[in-house]
Design an enzyme around this catalytic site. Structure first.
Site, PDB file in Angstrom:
ATOM      1  N   HIS A 141      -6.525  -6.424  -1.322  1.00  0.00           N
ATOM      2  CA  HIS A 141      -5.412  -5.518  -1.047  1.00  0.00           C
ATOM      3  C   HIS A 141      -4.276  -6.205  -0.283  1.00  0.00           C
ATOM      4  O   HIS A 141      -3.106  -5.928  -0.543  1.00  0.00           O
ATOM      5  CB  HIS A 141      -5.956  -4.331  -0.234  1.00  0.00           C
ATOM      6  CG  HIS A 141      -5.028  -3.176  -0.100  1.00  0.00           C
ATOM      7  ND1 HIS A 141      -4.648  -2.387  -1.166  1.00  0.00           N
ATOM      8  CD2 HIS A 141      -4.407  -2.644   0.991  1.00  0.00           C
ATOM      9  CE1 HIS A 141      -3.844  -1.425  -0.743  1.00  0.00           C
ATOM     10  NE2 HIS A 141      -3.673  -1.558   0.562  1.00  0.00           N
ATOM     11  N   SER A 148       0.829  -1.201   0.000  1.00  0.00           N
ATOM     12  CA  SER A 148       0.000   0.000   0.000  1.00  0.00           C
ATOM     13  C   SER A 148       0.870   1.259   0.000  1.00  0.00           C
ATOM     14  O   SER A 148       1.717   1.415  -0.883  1.00  0.00           O
ATOM     15  CB  SER A 148      -0.964  -0.050   1.184  1.00  0.00           C
ATOM     16  OG  SER A 148      -2.018   0.857   1.004  1.00  0.00           O
ATOM     17  N   ASP A 207      -8.384  -5.806  -5.705  1.00  0.00           N
ATOM     18  CA  ASP A 207      -8.217  -4.539  -4.992  1.00  0.00           C
ATOM     19  C   ASP A 207      -8.528  -3.380  -5.924  1.00  0.00           C
ATOM     20  O   ASP A 207      -8.006  -3.319  -7.041  1.00  0.00           O
ATOM     21  CB  ASP A 207      -6.770  -4.433  -4.490  1.00  0.00           C
ATOM     22  CG  ASP A 207      -6.477  -3.114  -3.789  1.00  0.00           C
ATOM     23  OD1 ASP A 207      -7.388  -2.588  -3.127  1.00  0.00           O
ATOM     24  OD2 ASP A 207      -5.347  -2.623  -3.896  1.00  0.00           O
TER      25      ASP A 207
END
Length: 450
Positions: A427, A179, A370
């Site tokens: 994710h 991320s 994601d």
């Protein structure tokens, strides 16, 4: 947290402790203001050596939790894991993803994760502290909202860890995360490479970086927001008028990001962040789907966060060398400090190009369910990288990634760089596809063909 339960009821691995913690202590010879205070937990995997506690760097206290590899730790590499946010604790990775710990029974039981990456590497999880306030269990007083400045602290934290635990200092070093760590990792790793060239401190033998569903190049990644929302293999998630609006709004968004890239000024980057989030990324909220896993509704908490109950418990905290504090999974102050400094719209791709030109291997892996850091944008930014070898990479195309006789993703790679799309993963890839993620990691850090 006022909780009458003893940790003996939560896990047989922990007994109720006194309020006092008996620390091991190490004082740095290289810097008189630096020290390490730590304990040796036996949680999750009591069969491996563990160290957890604080890398104390003046007023700044960085929480860490280290696990030796389950086999031949003196030979296996050392991998550092960072979660993103900005402002999110790396205990997320340890408890939800690739660490040896899992929680069960609504956060009342500690169990071992059989797909832990410690099967193939020594693992160091650090609550990377984004100032002005702490992340996870880290704390301090220094104000710092620039990732480039944070790279100095990260480098010194690794040097301090090496000084306290020198047996790991010669092992191949890998830096992994996900991320917003797509900004941390390129900058931190590039700083390590440059400091290695000075040959002043202990060399950090960095071999590779790995970024999962990373936020790396906003200009390119936001261009593909509409494609993920409206044209992915998970179906059309928005009505056509919103798809069109998202594409049209990207034009102004791109101009604002280009201005941010060109000037690197805080005001320009904050302006780009505000417009693009509201008028491009933000439109996805009308889908009613989860930004981390488009297969789920927006009301679904995925992955489940019951591990926070454990990490907030005073008995577990004492067991890992933390005097009782409120555990912060993702803290707001460091998030806003970074975003208000414009870090959310700056470009980290040039640092990846620099790493590749210095021979540091790059793995960009992406769960394809994601939305937030979707695979279309990550693939495009990988193809856009300019380095000695980019032509070789772009002369190829995506091909099936096969594991255990089944196509589980798509891959495109050279000896230096690998892009990996992983099917049916959100994710946090190791949570959704633990076996496939472990196979990817094992082959990567052992430098075997994926």
């Amino acid at each position: 947290m006022d909780d009458p339960r003893s940790m003996a009821a939560i896990s047989p691995q922990i007994t109720h402790l006194t309020d006092d913690i008996t620390y091991n202590r190490f004082s740095s010879v290289l810097n008189s203001n630096y020290s390490v205070r730590f304990v040796n937990p036996q949680l999750c995997d009591p069969n491996v050596t563990q160290h957890s506690g604080y890398l104390e760097m003046g007023s700044e206290k960085y929480f860490f939790w280290f696990f030796e590899s389950k086999s031949k730790p003196e030979e296996k590499p050392l991998t550092v894991w960072l979660n993103g946010g900005p402002g999110c604790s790396s205990m997320i990775g340890l408890w939800q993803e690739n660490g040896p710990c899992r929680s069960e029974n609504n956060g009342t039981k500690v169990v071992y994760n059989p797909y832990s990456w410690t099967r193939f590497s020594n693992m160091l999880f650090i609550d990377q502290k984004c100032q002005p306030s702490g992340v996870g269990y880290s704390y301090g007083s220094k104000i710092d909202s620039q990732v480039e400045t944070s790279a100095v602290a990260f480098y010194e934290a690794i040097q301090l860890f090496y000084e306290a635990f020198p047996k790991y200092s010669q092992l191949p070093f890998h830096l992994f995360g996900e991320s917003f760590a797509g900004r941390y990792i390129p900058i931190f790793a590039d700083y390590i490479v440059k400091r290695n060239l000075e040959v002043v401190n202990q060399m950090i033998p960095i071999q590779s970086v790995g970024i999962g569903n990373g936020w790396i190049n906003p200009l390119i990644q936001l261009k593909y927001a509409a494609q993920m929302a409206c044209e992915s293999n998970y179906g059309k998630l928005l009505p056509e008028y919103l798809c069109t609006q998202m594409r049209n709004n990207y034009k102004r968004c791109a101009k604002l990001i280009e201005k941010c890239y060109a000037s690197n000024r805080r005001n320009d980057c904050v302006a780009a962040d505000g417009y693009c989030n509201a008028n491009v990324d933000g439109l996805f909220s009308r889908s009613g789907r989860n930004v981390y896993d488009v297969r789920q509704s927006s009301s679904t908490v995925t992955p489940p966060e019951d591990f926070v109950n454990l990490l907030d418990h005073p008995d577990l905290q004492r067991a890992i060398g933390v005097k009782h504090m409120k555990y912060q999974q993702c803290a707001d102050p460091p998030y806003y400090a970074m975003i208000n400094a414009g870090e959310g719209m700056r470009n980290s791709a040039p640092y990846l190009s620099s790493l590749l030109n210095h021979g540091v291997r790059v793995l960009n892996y992406v769960g394809d369910a994601d939305y937030l850091c979707n695979w279309f944008g990550n693939y495009a930014l990988t193809a856009d990288l300019k380095f000695n070898g980019s032509v070789e990479f772009n002369n190829q195309s995506l091909r099936p990634w096969v594991f255990e006789s089944k196509e589980v993703g798509q891959i495109q790679n050279t000896s230096l760089i690998t892009f990996l799309r992983i099917y049916e993963a959100g994710h946090e890839v190791p949570y959704y596809q633990p076996k496939n993620a472990l196979a990817m990691f094992a082959k990567w850090v052992l430098n075997r063909a994926l």
